[in-house]
Design an enzyme around this catalytic site. Structure first.
Site, short mmCIF file in Angstrom:
data_model
loop_
_atom_site.label_atom_id
_atom_site.label_comp_id
_atom_site.label_asym_id
_atom_site.label_seq_id
_atom_site.Cartn_x
_atom_site.Cartn_y
_atom_site.Cartn_z
N GLU A 44 0.89 -1.17 0.00
CA GLU A 44 0.00 0.00 0.00
C GLU A 44 0.91 1.21 0.00
O GLU A 44 1.42 1.63 1.04
CB GLU A 44 -0.89 -0.01 1.23
CG GLU A 44 -1.77 -1.24 1.32
CD GLU A 44 -2.39 -1.41 2.68
OE1 GLU A 44 -1.85 -0.88 3.68
OE2 GLU A 44 -3.42 -2.09 2.77
N GLN B 70 -2.41 -14.66 -3.99
CA GLN B 70 -2.46 -13.53 -4.91
C GLN B 70 -1.13 -13.34 -5.64
O GLN B 70 -0.07 -13.56 -5.07
CB GLN B 70 -2.85 -12.25 -4.18
CG GLN B 70 -1.82 -11.76 -3.18
CD GLN B 70 -2.32 -10.59 -2.34
OE1 GLN B 70 -3.47 -10.19 -2.41
NE2 GLN B 70 -1.43 -10.04 -1.55
#
Length: 194
Positions: free
Chosen positions: A133, A178
């Protein structure tokens, strides 16, 4: 709990207890962490004209972001006050008896770039590329290059292995396996309450 040293990290890697691919360059192993490199896929928020993001609406959440891939040798430019999702180049598998934390590298922080806003904790049993992030809290745009060492992962021992690790069928492991930046899957939290 104890943090693994460089000696322990090497042993865990050699014994296959921690798996990181592609194979690490020796300079990535630090005294108590492993430097992780930036992947080439990014997700950024689109400029849209809606009053809010509804976390209960998965389509709404994902519609706010668009993906981009940075070509080899090119840079992703993160502007002041901008937020982006990316992943590490490395695919990581954390064993059931360790937890991991993603920390920013001070070299990036000194440019005003943070690598994780809130999600720096990696559960035992997690497997996949680590979502970053990224925020630029500085005053100038910063160029980020795929393959650049941008963060570090720290491993800590647990008092005992997890009984129900991340990825277990009984868990709501939203990001298991992922391989690219994923938009928030917070809607699944609401589905559990049904």
């Amino acid at each position: 709990m104890a943090i693994l040293s460089d000696k322990d990290i090497r042993e865990y890697l050699e014994e296959g207890k921690i798996k990181i691919e592609p194979i690490l360059d020796e300079k990535q192993i630090q005294p108590s962490s492993i430097d992780m490199r930036l992947g080439d896929e990014f997700k950024v928020f689109k400029v849209i004209r809606k009053p809010f993001i509804d976390p209960k609406d998965e389509e709404d959440v994902s519609s706010y972001m668009e993906s981009t891939t940075v070509e080899e040798g090119e840079a992703f430019i993160i502007h002041p006050n901008e937020f982006a999702l990316a992943t590490t180049l490395e695919y990581v598998k954390v064993p059931d008896n360790l937890v991991a934390r993603v920390e920013g590298r001070s070299s990036m922080g000194r440019l005003g770039v943070t690598m994780h806003v809130t999600a720096g904790f990696i559960d035992p049993g997690f497997e996949g590329k680590i979502t970053l992030e990224i925020s630029n809290i500085g005053a100038m745009p910063v160029a980020l290059y795929p393959g650049q060492r941008v963060c570090q992962i720290v491993f800590e021992t647990m008092t005992s292995p997890s009984e129900i690790p991340y990825g277990h069928p009984s868990r709501n492991s939203k990001y298991m396996g992922q391989t690219s930046p994923e938009s928030s899957r917070i809607k699944r939290d609401y589905e559990l309450k049904k």
